[in-house]
Write a protein that holds these residues in place. Structure first.
Motif, short mmCIF file in Angstrom:
data_model
loop_
_atom_site.label_atom_id
_atom_site.label_comp_id
_atom_site.label_asym_id
_atom_site.label_seq_id
_atom_site.Cartn_x
_atom_site.Cartn_y
_atom_site.Cartn_z
N ARG A 189 0.95 -1.06 -0.10
CA ARG A 189 0.02 -0.05 -0.04
C ARG A 189 1.01 1.23 -0.01
NH1 ARG A 189 -4.49 -0.22 4.24
NH2 ARG A 189 -5.61 -1.10 2.56
N ALA A 191 0.94 5.73 0.10
CA ALA A 191 0.05 6.81 0.34
C ALA A 191 0.62 8.19 -0.43
CB ALA A 191 -0.23 7.23 1.82
N GLY A 211 -8.06 0.73 -2.82
CA GLY A 211 -7.64 0.87 -1.30
C GLY A 211 -5.95 0.59 -1.28
N ALA A 214 -3.51 5.15 -1.10
CA ALA A 214 -4.42 6.10 -0.45
C ALA A 214 -3.86 7.54 -0.54
CB ALA A 214 -4.25 5.87 1.11
N PHE A 244 -10.16 5.45 2.05
CA PHE A 244 -8.76 5.81 1.75
C PHE A 244 -8.60 7.01 1.20
CE2 PHE A 244 -9.13 1.19 2.48
CZ PHE A 244 -7.93 1.06 3.33
N TRP A 273 -3.27 3.80 7.98
CA TRP A 273 -3.46 3.03 7.20
C TRP A 273 -2.34 1.79 6.97
CZ3 TRP A 273 -4.56 8.10 3.84
CH2 TRP A 273 -5.73 8.54 3.88
#
Length: 343
Positions: A189, A191, A211, A214, A244, A273
């Protein structure tokens, strides 16, 4: 910190923009990147590297392939049609019109693939777009290979560019492409933290239903600030992307006391997150003297931003976005990077 930069950005010069009923010289000028580069050299931030050659594979996954193809051909189509001067749209497939019919004429295609009159094409525009994109991917590769941070001195910027639309001086979404490259390199993940005065509407659109990337935006309230039609606090994402997307709009006049609190909120969300890497859309048009923006950050605030981002402890790619007070842009943009480096 290593910086990635290409001199090809300078080919995107002499463009015009339609603003508040007036056709004006573009605020997004080559001097922006040159002043930042000079400041990097003056403070000894680190080496400045040329971007490595890139295919358009990432671009055509972030954006629609036909849009990317149009960007590459727009100037040639304009000239072939017998037009002169910067290419700008004048009609858009908005409410009541069909946007599923792709026209053939360049004057219509310019509107089909944009949402405003702020992203003109000149002879060197595609070369600048392509090199800006390559800089973002090269910086992402540096971070994926173990660098704690890297800076893509991108020009033109990218955060307003959506899946199928240029606008706000942006063509390819460099930050979204950098995040995609980090995902490809193994980050579960990522961001994106957008600290530009203007909401990164393109970045929000691209990742709205996802998702794995983010998005946090700190920006001027869309009730009064460009791009107006996206960026409200209740926009949280949908489907797998629900929760998100975080928008932190602020009224004109926000100073460090207000803006810094929003930054703390955004960084807390990023921590929650549990992301593996960070991309920062580094706009410094939050400065008190910016000619087209309305926050009141001071030059001394920018190292504080960098230090707060560094405290996340994440591999971080900085991607240059806005900042139109040209004389001050070097001090402000590089101030963030120095703060991140702990200088």
């Amino acid at each position: 910190m290593k910086t990635v930069h290409s001199p090809l950005h300078a080919g995107h010069a002499g463009q015009l923009e339609l603003t508040a009923g007036r056709l004006l010289p573009g605020f997004e000028v080559p001097e922006r990147a040159e002043i930042i580069k000079a400041r990097i050299e003056a403070v000894g931030l680190g080496p400045i590297l040329a971007p490595t050659a890139q295919t358009l594979d990432v671009a055509t996954r972030v954006h629609r392939p036909d849009y990317v193809d149009f960007l590459a051909r727009a100037w040639d189509l304009w000239i072939a049609a017998g037009y002169e001067g910067p290419a700008l749209p004048f009609v858009w497939p908005t409410r009541g019109l069909r946007d599923d019919l792709r026209p053939d004429k360049i004057t219509a295609l310019l509107g089909y693939y944009s949402f405003d009159g702020g992203s003109a094409f000149v002879a060197g525009t595609w070369g600048a777009i392509e090199s800006s994109y390559a800089a973002a991917l090269t910086a992402a590769d540096l971070v994926a290979s173990g660098e704690r941070g890297a800076y893509a001195l991108c020009r033109p910027p990218g955060h307003h560019a959506g899946v199928r639309a240029a606008g706000g001086y942006c063509y390819l979404n460099n930050a979204a492409c950098a995040a995609t490259r980090l995902r490809d390199a193994g980050a579960a993940r990522v961001a994106i933290l957008d600290v530009d005065f203007h909401h990164g509407n393109g970045t929000q659109e691209i990742f709205w239903t996802r998702g794995d990337v983010a998005v946090v935006n700190l920006h001027g309230d869309p009730a009064t600030e460009y791009p107006y039609f996206l960026g409200a606090a209740d926009e949280r994402g949908v489907g797998p992307g629900e929760g998100f997307n975080l928008n932190l709009p602020m009224a004109a006049g926000a100073d460090w006391a207000i803006w810094g609190e929003a930054l703390t909120t955004g960084l807390s969300a990023i921590r929650a997150w549990g992301v593996d890497a960070l991309v920062v859309s580094l706009g410094v048009d939050t400065w008190e003297g910016d000619p087209i923006s309305h926050f009141r950050l001071k030059t001394s605030d920018y190292p504080r931003i960098g230090a707060a981002i560094a405290a996340l402890g994440l591999p971080t790619v900085f991607v240059q976005e806005g900042g139109y007070a040209v004389a001050a842009i070097g001090d402000n943009a590089v101030g963030v990077l120095e703060g991140f480096e702990g200088r």
